[in-house]
Enzyme design. Structure first.
Site, PDB file in Angstrom:
ATOM      1  N   GLY A  76       0.869  -1.283  -0.073  1.00  0.00           N
ATOM      2  CA  GLY A  76       0.179   0.016   0.064  1.00  0.00           C
ATOM      3  C   GLY A  76       0.829   1.414   0.116  1.00  0.00           C
ATOM      4  O   GLY A  76       1.754   1.422   0.741  1.00  0.00           O
ATOM      5  N   ALA A 112      -5.888  10.874   7.473  1.00  0.00           N
ATOM      6  CA  ALA A 112      -4.722  10.838   6.932  1.00  0.00           C
ATOM      7  C   ALA A 112      -3.353  10.852   8.014  1.00  0.00           C
ATOM      8  O   ALA A 112      -2.496  10.354   7.805  1.00  0.00           O
ATOM      9  CB  ALA A 112      -4.527  11.937   5.941  1.00  0.00           C
ATOM     10  N   GLN A 113      -3.694  12.026   8.753  1.00  0.00           N
ATOM     11  CA  GLN A 113      -2.493  11.981   9.987  1.00  0.00           C
ATOM     12  C   GLN A 113      -2.325  10.909  10.780  1.00  0.00           C
ATOM     13  O   GLN A 113      -1.118  10.599  10.944  1.00  0.00           O
ATOM     14  CB  GLN A 113      -3.096  13.395  11.074  1.00  0.00           C
ATOM     15  CG  GLN A 113      -2.714  14.523  10.200  1.00  0.00           C
ATOM     16  CD  GLN A 113      -1.119  14.813  10.184  1.00  0.00           C
ATOM     17  OE1 GLN A 113      -0.306  14.171  10.830  1.00  0.00           O
ATOM     18  NE2 GLN A 113      -0.735  15.642   9.086  1.00  0.00           N
ATOM     19  N   GLY A 165      -0.221   4.330  -0.010  1.00  0.00           N
ATOM     20  CA  GLY A 165      -1.211   5.430   0.586  1.00  0.00           C
ATOM     21  C   GLY A 165      -0.471   6.320   1.576  1.00  0.00           C
ATOM     22  O   GLY A 165       0.926   6.234   1.526  1.00  0.00           O
ATOM     23  N   GLY A 194       0.030   5.848   4.664  1.00  0.00           N
ATOM     24  CA  GLY A 194       0.636   5.247   5.598  1.00  0.00           C
ATOM     25  C   GLY A 194       1.981   4.313   5.145  1.00  0.00           C
ATOM     26  O   GLY A 194       3.085   4.522   5.691  1.00  0.00           O
ATOM     27  N   VAL A 201      -1.908  -7.435  -3.793  1.00  0.00           N
ATOM     28  CA  VAL A 201      -1.624  -8.442  -2.877  1.00  0.00           C
ATOM     29  C   VAL A 201      -2.776  -9.312  -2.559  1.00  0.00           C
ATOM     30  O   VAL A 201      -3.945  -8.688  -2.367  1.00  0.00           O
ATOM     31  CB  VAL A 201      -0.872  -7.843  -1.677  1.00  0.00           C
ATOM     32  CG1 VAL A 201      -0.857  -8.730  -0.551  1.00  0.00           C
ATOM     33  CG2 VAL A 201       0.353  -7.200  -2.021  1.00  0.00           C
ATOM     34  N   GLU A 216     -18.388  18.277   1.873  1.00  0.00           N
ATOM     35  CA  GLU A 216     -17.713  18.736   0.981  1.00  0.00           C
ATOM     36  C   GLU A 216     -18.180  18.742  -0.554  1.00  0.00           C
ATOM     37  O   GLU A 216     -18.081  19.720  -1.165  1.00  0.00           O
ATOM     38  CB  GLU A 216     -16.247  18.346   1.130  1.00  0.00           C
ATOM     39  CG  GLU A 216     -15.491  18.373   2.327  1.00  0.00           C
ATOM     40  CD  GLU A 216     -13.877  18.302   2.480  1.00  0.00           C
ATOM     41  OE1 GLU A 216     -13.413  18.997   3.383  1.00  0.00           O
ATOM     42  OE2 GLU A 216     -13.628  17.393   1.846  1.00  0.00           O
ATOM     43  N   ASP A 255      -5.586   3.327   8.122  1.00  0.00           N
ATOM     44  CA  ASP A 255      -7.009   3.071   8.124  1.00  0.00           C
ATOM     45  C   ASP A 255      -7.624   1.394   8.434  1.00  0.00           C
ATOM     46  O   ASP A 255      -8.483   1.277   8.974  1.00  0.00           O
ATOM     47  CB  ASP A 255      -7.664   3.237   6.968  1.00  0.00           C
ATOM     48  CG  ASP A 255      -8.057   4.764   6.543  1.00  0.00           C
ATOM     49  OD1 ASP A 255      -7.614   5.414   7.537  1.00  0.00           O
ATOM     50  OD2 ASP A 255      -8.545   5.209   5.691  1.00  0.00           O
TER      51      ASP A 255
HETATM   52  C1  LIG Z   1     -12.955  10.913  -0.318  1.00  0.00           C
HETATM   53  C2  LIG Z   1     -11.990  10.935   0.827  1.00  0.00           C
HETATM   54  C3  LIG Z   1     -12.013  12.276   1.682  1.00  0.00           C
HETATM   55  C4  LIG Z   1     -10.938  12.177   2.674  1.00  0.00           C
HETATM   56  N1  LIG Z   1     -10.649  13.459   3.325  1.00  0.00           N
HETATM   57  C5  LIG Z   1      -9.844  13.274   4.262  1.00  0.00           C
HETATM   58  C6  LIG Z   1      -9.658  14.514   4.919  1.00  0.00           C
HETATM   59  O1  LIG Z   1     -10.074  15.734   4.540  1.00  0.00           O
HETATM   60  N2  LIG Z   1      -8.884  14.619   6.042  1.00  0.00           N
HETATM   61  C7  LIG Z   1      -8.096  13.439   6.380  1.00  0.00           C
HETATM   62  O2  LIG Z   1      -7.417  13.528   7.515  1.00  0.00           O
HETATM   63  N3  LIG Z   1      -8.534  12.140   5.951  1.00  0.00           N
HETATM   64  C8  LIG Z   1      -9.421  12.225   4.974  1.00  0.00           C
HETATM   65  N4  LIG Z   1      -9.552  11.034   4.308  1.00  0.00           N
HETATM   66  C9  LIG Z   1      -9.122   9.809   4.878  1.00  0.00           C
HETATM   67  C10 LIG Z   1      -7.615   9.509   4.404  1.00  0.00           C
HETATM   68  O3  LIG Z   1      -7.688   9.689   3.052  1.00  0.00           O
HETATM   69  C11 LIG Z   1      -7.410   7.995   4.955  1.00  0.00           C
HETATM   70  O4  LIG Z   1      -7.548   8.097   6.098  1.00  0.00           O
HETATM   71  C12 LIG Z   1      -5.822   7.913   4.599  1.00  0.00           C
HETATM   72  O5  LIG Z   1      -5.721   7.607   3.209  1.00  0.00           O
HETATM   73  C13 LIG Z   1      -5.597   6.483   5.169  1.00  0.00           C
HETATM   74  O6  LIG Z   1      -4.107   6.073   4.589  1.00  0.00           O
HETATM   75  P1  LIG Z   1      -3.899   4.791   4.429  1.00  0.00           P
HETATM   76  O7  LIG Z   1      -2.166   4.672   3.983  1.00  0.00           O
HETATM   77  O8  LIG Z   1      -4.365   3.885   5.744  1.00  0.00           O
HETATM   78  O9  LIG Z   1      -4.856   4.016   3.130  1.00  0.00           O
HETATM   79  P2  LIG Z   1      -5.027   4.799   1.744  1.00  0.00           P
HETATM   80  O10 LIG Z   1      -4.341   5.971   1.618  1.00  0.00           O
HETATM   81  O11 LIG Z   1      -6.108   4.477   1.443  1.00  0.00           O
HETATM   82  O12 LIG Z   1      -3.916   3.757   0.876  1.00  0.00           O
HETATM   83  C14 LIG Z   1      -3.969   2.600   0.752  1.00  0.00           C
HETATM   84  C15 LIG Z   1      -3.233   2.005  -0.401  1.00  0.00           C
HETATM   85  O13 LIG Z   1      -3.175   0.438  -0.469  1.00  0.00           O
HETATM   86  C16 LIG Z   1      -3.227   0.174  -1.953  1.00  0.00           C
HETATM   87  N5  LIG Z   1      -4.044  -1.311  -1.645  1.00  0.00           N
HETATM   88  C17 LIG Z   1      -5.012  -1.661  -1.042  1.00  0.00           C
HETATM   89  N6  LIG Z   1      -5.378  -2.849  -1.157  1.00  0.00           N
HETATM   90  C18 LIG Z   1      -4.166  -3.435  -1.768  1.00  0.00           C
HETATM   91  C19 LIG Z   1      -3.901  -4.790  -2.279  1.00  0.00           C
HETATM   92  N7  LIG Z   1      -4.536  -5.756  -2.040  1.00  0.00           N
HETATM   93  N8  LIG Z   1      -2.790  -4.759  -2.937  1.00  0.00           N
HETATM   94  C20 LIG Z   1      -2.066  -3.899  -3.261  1.00  0.00           C
HETATM   95  N9  LIG Z   1      -2.469  -2.566  -2.785  1.00  0.00           N
HETATM   96  C21 LIG Z   1      -3.605  -2.262  -2.054  1.00  0.00           C
HETATM   97  C22 LIG Z   1      -4.350   1.162  -2.410  1.00  0.00           C
HETATM   98  O14 LIG Z   1      -4.197   1.081  -3.667  1.00  0.00           O
HETATM   99  C23 LIG Z   1      -3.691   2.415  -1.570  1.00  0.00           C
HETATM  100  O15 LIG Z   1      -2.932   2.994  -2.384  1.00  0.00           O
HETATM  101  C24 LIG Z   1     -10.238  10.859   3.287  1.00  0.00           C
HETATM  102  C25 LIG Z   1     -10.919  10.048   2.521  1.00  0.00           C
HETATM  103  C26 LIG Z   1     -11.560   9.757   1.400  1.00  0.00           C
HETATM  104  C27 LIG Z   1     -11.773   8.698   0.521  1.00  0.00           C
END
Ligand SMILES: Cc1cc2nc3c(=O)[nH]c(=O)nc-3n(C[C@H](O)[C@H](O)[C@H](O)COP(=O)(O)OP(=O)(O)OC[C@H]3O[C@@H](n4cnc5c(N)ncnc54)[C@H](O)[C@@H]3O)c2cc1C
Length: 438
Positions: free
Chosen positions: A10, A318-319, A12, A14, A78, A174, A303
């Site tokens: 991932g 995100a934070q 994203g 994190g 994955v 939003e 998340d």
């Molecule tokens: C529309 C929207 C608006 C948001 N607005 C805000 C905001 O204003 N402020 C805020 O703080 N947070 C906001 N969030 C929440 C924030 O984006 C998430 O909390 C944050 O992205 C979590 O990060 P993460 O690294 O856990 O997951 P993500 O950023 O979602 O990244 C997960 C990654 O894993 C990859 N992945 C998933 N499954 C697999 C797999 N099986 N194999 C390979 N890759 C995989 C995905 O492609 C992705 O790149 C928002 C979310 C959304 C959807």
């Protein structure tokens, strides 16, 4: 001697933070993602409402790591983890379940859309989680105006020009506000047979107030702002049905051809891959150092992880993901180089923000509660700061100034990403007749 191998799943918030924290570590870092880009999800709604283009909120992962020589990027999905053999399995365009061994594993796979057991809603109410989703919603919204303009029967305008958002959290609020601004400003002078300003934007939620994670005064300010923009806010009732004709809420049918789901999320299957304890939502319960019990080499962050702080679960924002990813990277670094071990993870809450249309946001940080233009300026500054690259920062800043001053949007193209152009003109339609998509 073979280098220690760290696999991160991932890219994203994190996963990216974990990989960056390992840039000076004598290890080989393998970053696997099913897309080739890191997506800035908080601005997805701006792509869906035509303010920004997809390329302004996402960057190729490979480009982000071009200077980090110990990092290898793999495009693949994955599908599982073997904890005993210490390997993950991924599938790509032409291979399935390819094993990749690891010494340390970081799972940062985020969440997906959840329809709370009503998966049948998905076909009528797309969510907003990926770039493909955002472009699909943009297509749907713009297409509705085009269809209405072409439609002679005014009784059909009602369904085409009603836009429903299900879920009044930050994304729903939003998106509703941005849609209201789009229809009442940008589009207003461009249509001849319909009046876009008469479009209805309806925001529905079963909660008693919008933005329930914010304080009550900020919820009220956001609701009043939405109403000022012409958004109909319907609270206190869950949606009973979503179908091709719209929704039913509190026994009332609201006809609409565009329903957008912004209500719920479900974690990735990381808990199933690992076969470990999860919370009720399915997020992996991690220990204070973000590892899973009995496996100090496996970290779950963002998340898809569940961790309580001060008696409450950390929010899916995100934070949290960013700080957890950075922490996991540093901990792995200290294991490998033998440095001091960091203290248990502690989230530093920098506050919450949501934007409600042009020049208005709500901001809550500690005891500070702000709403209005100053909060919007803070929102814009923070979002620019957290975009991945300087070029995106410049491009988004210029676009925002342009949109603010002129009301014009960055991209109003209807692009069919699934190879289907039917709906704009049917091959079977006689010349001179316009085929309207159902
Ligand atoms: C529309 C929207 C608006 C948001 N607005 C805000 C905001 O204003 N402020 C805020 O703080 N947070 C906001 N969030 C929440 C924030 O984006 C998430 O909390 C944050 O992205 C979590 O990060 P993460 O690294 O856990 O997951 P993500 O950023 O979602 O990244 C997960 C990654 O894993 C990859 N992945 C998933 N499954 C697999 C797999 N099986 N194999 C390979 N890759 C995989 C995905 O492609 C992705 O790149 C928002 C979310 C959304 C959807």
């Amino acid at each position: 001697m073979a280098r220690t191998k760290v696999v991160i799943v991932g890219a994203g918030f994190g996963g990216l933070a974990a990989a960056k924290a390992l840039r000076n570590t004598p290890a080989s870092v393998v970053l696997i993602d099913r897309t080739n880009h890191h997506l800035f999800e908080p601005l997805l709604y701006q792509v869906a409402t035509s303010v920004l283009t997809p390329g302004q909120i996402a960057s190729p992962i490979r480009a982000i790591f071009r200077r980090q020589k110990n990092a290898t990027v793999i495009l693949g999905e994955v599908t599982g983890v073997d904890k005993d053999k210490k390997c993950v399995f991924f599938s790509d365009a032409d291979r399935e379940n390819v094993p990749i061994p690891y010494d340390y594993l970081v799972l940062a796979t985020g969440v997906t859309q959840s329809y709370f057991g009503h998966n049948e809603f998905a076909q009528y109410a797309p969510g907003l989680k990926t770039l493909v989703d955002a472009v699909a919603v943009r297509n749907k919204v713009l297409q509705a105006f085009e269809q209405a303009e072409a439609e002679e029967d005014p009784s059909r305008h009602r369904d085409l020009l009603t836009f429903i958002l299900v879920g009044a959290g930050p994304t729903g609020v939003e998106m509703a506000a941005a849609l209201a601004v789009l229809v009442r400003s940008t589009l207003q002078s461009e249509f001849r047979r319909i009046d876009p300003a008469r479009a209805r934007v309806v925001l529905v939620d079963m909660a008693p107030r919008v933005l329930p994670t914010f304080s009550e005064d900020l919820s009220t300010a956001a609701k009043e702002r939405l109403q000022k923009l012409g958004v109909e806010v319907r609270l206190g009732h869950s949606v009973d049905l979503i179908d091709a004709d719209g929704i039913i809420v509190a026994g009332e049918r609201i006809f609409s051809k565009t329903v957008i789901w912004t209500a719920g999320v479900a974690p990735s299957p990381a808990g199933k891959w690992l076969n470990v304890d999860t919370d009720r939502a399915g997020r992996v319960r991690v220990q204070p150092d973000l590892t899973v019990p009995a496996h100090p080499e496996i970290f779950v962050v963002g998340d898809t992880a569940s961790l309580d702080q001060n008696g409450k679960p950390l929010p899916g924002v995100a934070q949290v993901a960013l700080q957890q990813g950075r922490y996991a990277g540093k901990l792995i670094h200290s294991h490998i180089v033998g440095g001091s071990t960091p203290k248990p993870f502690k989230y530093f809450d920098k506050g919450n923000m949501a934007v409600v249309g042009k020049g208005f946001a709500v901001l809550q940080t500690g005891k500070i509660h702000l709403s209005g233009f100053s909060a919007w300026l803070a929102w814009a500054a923070v979002h620019l700061e957290f975009l991945t690259t300087s070029s995106l920062r410049v491009s988004v800043f210029v676009q925002w100034v342009w949109t603010y001053v002129t009301g014009q949007r960055g991209s109003r193209l209807i692009v069919n990403h699934h190879g289907s152009d039917k709906g704009t003109r049917s091959a079977a339609a006689p010349l001179g007749t316009v085929a309207v998509t159902k």
